[in-house]
Design a protein around this motif. Structure first.
Motif, PDB file in Angstrom:
ATOM      1  N   CYS A 102     -12.381  -5.687   4.924  1.00  0.00           N
ATOM      2  CA  CYS A 102     -13.278  -4.424   5.561  1.00  0.00           C
ATOM      3  C   CYS A 102     -12.047  -3.313   5.874  1.00  0.00           C
ATOM      4  CB  CYS A 102     -13.975  -4.787   6.605  1.00  0.00           C
ATOM      5  SG  CYS A 102     -15.510  -6.007   6.040  1.00  0.00           S
ATOM      6  N   CYS A 123     -18.829  -3.109   8.081  1.00  0.00           N
ATOM      7  CA  CYS A 123     -18.478  -4.101   7.235  1.00  0.00           C
ATOM      8  C   CYS A 123     -18.496  -5.439   7.847  1.00  0.00           C
ATOM      9  CB  CYS A 123     -17.236  -3.413   6.576  1.00  0.00           C
ATOM     10  SG  CYS A 123     -16.676  -4.515   5.257  1.00  0.00           S
ATOM     11  N   TRP A 132     -22.323  -4.928   3.886  1.00  0.00           N
ATOM     12  CA  TRP A 132     -22.539  -3.971   4.827  1.00  0.00           C
ATOM     13  C   TRP A 132     -23.836  -4.272   5.642  1.00  0.00           C
ATOM     14  CZ3 TRP A 132     -19.122  -0.268   6.374  1.00  0.00           C
ATOM     15  CH2 TRP A 132     -18.151   0.158   5.345  1.00  0.00           C
TER      16      TRP A 132
END
Length: 440
Positions: A395, A413, A425
């Motif tokens: 992420c 994320c 997400w």
């Protein structure tokens, strides 16, 4: 120099022409009307204006979607009021990269994400079972899994306590999800937890346990029973006979036993003395199993093998055993290894912060962005195999900066290793999983 410029210009025209289909006939700039009914006008250069199908369409009458560019469910767009530029097509999406509730369709001069027409609704009756009809824009409502849940059948908990029941009175249209009563367990009174309300459009504090003996209540705790255990609370939620653990997932009796089903999830009292406490108390090949409120000897021919439990769920339950007084004492106290946080990870969010609990062989997981307690959401869904290792930096960009969701500043994320390594997400306002294009 001019030679190379014209070569590049030719390549650009060829590339754009490869994405356009249609007659290519001349288009009068005065009227912008093409001979073919659904074609529109594209400018290639100052001297060339030609008729082609709207971007993303081909075939007779331009009615066939080009599925490598747009979704097959897209309809022909309205004609633009001006010329399209072949060299500056407005490509905001390609097929399969819009949010979960949207599809990529043609604007004529390019593409954009639009609401999936199959998800549009006016009431919950237009939606699949376990879904609600939620306001998406000022003009459009769409079908989502009931707030707080996900999965193919919309019954998997999403960032909510596994003890929370599925909403059973979903309203026709949810125009605004209300979280006024509670956002987390700490907002509720003692012995209550924060859950999605029965209307699937708000949150509410639900009691843990069933203290009213005159009006027995079903426990919100998954797998637990409402039992008169002669405590000061009179009635409380306890695991069935022969089971312990936060979610009653640890069986102390024979592994062949099925998890018991009790009518009404209520026992007026534990059966005492119980029929058996171990297999040796039974005759012949019979083995000792729980009935929920007691135990009984079961013939091997009368009961199928019990399904194996999720090893991760057992591991987490062992680390949390201090939270519940077991119905039947465990045969041993598990060894508490040093540096628990160095050995355990939340598989549904591998970047979550681990925090040891002082004075106990126990840990908590906290979301790395919101700092909310998420320990109860960490076990993988039933049947999902845990992947061996995943990296939380999935992420982050190459410089270690957190990825940002394009067009949705409320999305964060996460990385899961349930089934396989996957970065995804979550919109923190709705709790729904969303699709994003990354920007740094």
């Amino acid at each position: 120099m001019d030679k190379y410029f014209y070569i590049l210009l030719l390549i650009s025209v060829t590339r754009c022409r490869g994405q356009l289909s249609g007659s290519g006939s001349s288009c009068p700039e005065e009227t912008l009307e093409c001979i073919e009914e659904n074609e529109i006008c594209f400018r290639g250069n100052s001297d060339s204006v030609n008729c082609y199908c709207p971007y993303g369409f081909k075939g007779d009458n331009c009615e066939e979607p080009m599925t490598d560019l747009i979704d097959e469910k897209c309809e022909l767009p309205d004609k633009p009021g001006d010329l399209c530029d072949r060299f500056e097509l407005t490509i905001q999406c390609t097929n399969n990269n819009c949010q979960e509730s949207e599809i990529c369709c043609s604007t004529g001069c390019g593409t954009t994400c639009v609401v999936n027409p199959e998800l549009k609704c006016t009431t919950k009756n237009d939606c699949k079972p376990n879904q609600g009809c939620y306001k998406y824009t000022e003009e459009v409502n769409i079908c989502f899994c009931a707030f707080g849940f996900e999965g193919e059948d919309c019954t998997d908990h999403l960032n909510s306590d596994l003890r929370c029941p599925f909403p059973n009175d979903i309203i026709d249209v949810c125009e605004n999800i209300k979280k006024e009563e509670c956002l987390e367990h700490e907002d509720c009174p003692s012995k209550h937890i924060c859950c999605v309300a029965p209307d699937a459009c708000s949150t509410t504090c639900l009691p843990l346990g069933c203290e009213n003996a005159a009006e027995l209540k079903t426990c919100t705790d998954k797998n637990k029973l409402c039992i008169n255990d002669d405590s000061t609370d009179v009635f409380s939620c306890i695991c069935p006979q022969g089971y312990v653990g936060t979610m009653c997932e640890i069986a102390l009796l024979d592994e062949r036993c099925e998890f018991p089903e009790v009518a009404g999830d209520t026992c007026l009292e534990f059966e005492y003395p119980t029929t058996c406490t171990k297999n040796e108390d039974c005759e012949g090949d019979k083995y000792c199993c729980s009935t929920g409120c007691g135990t009984q000897c079961v013939d091997p021919a009368d009961s199928p093998p019990r399904k194996p439990l999720n090893p991760l769920l057992i591991a987490l339950a062992l680390s949390n055993r201090g939270r519940q007084t077991p119905v039947i004492p465990a045969p041993y106290v598990p060894y508490c290894p040093p540096n628990l946080c160095g050995q355990l990870v939340c598989p549904t969010n591998v970047g979550a912060r681990c925090q040891p609990i002082r004075g106990r062989c126990d840990i908590h997981f906290y979301d790395q962005y919101t700092n909310h307690l998420i320990t109860q959401n960490c076990p993988c869904n039933r049947g999902a195999q845990e992947f061996s290792s995943c990296f939380a930096n999935s992420c982050s960009d190459i410089y270690g900066r957190p990825l940002v969701c394009r067009g949705n500043p409320n999305a964060r994320c996460r990385v899961t290793r349930c089934g396989f390594c996957l970065a995804y997400w979550i919109d923190e306002r709705t709790g729904q999983r969303v699709q994003c294009a990354n920007e740094y």
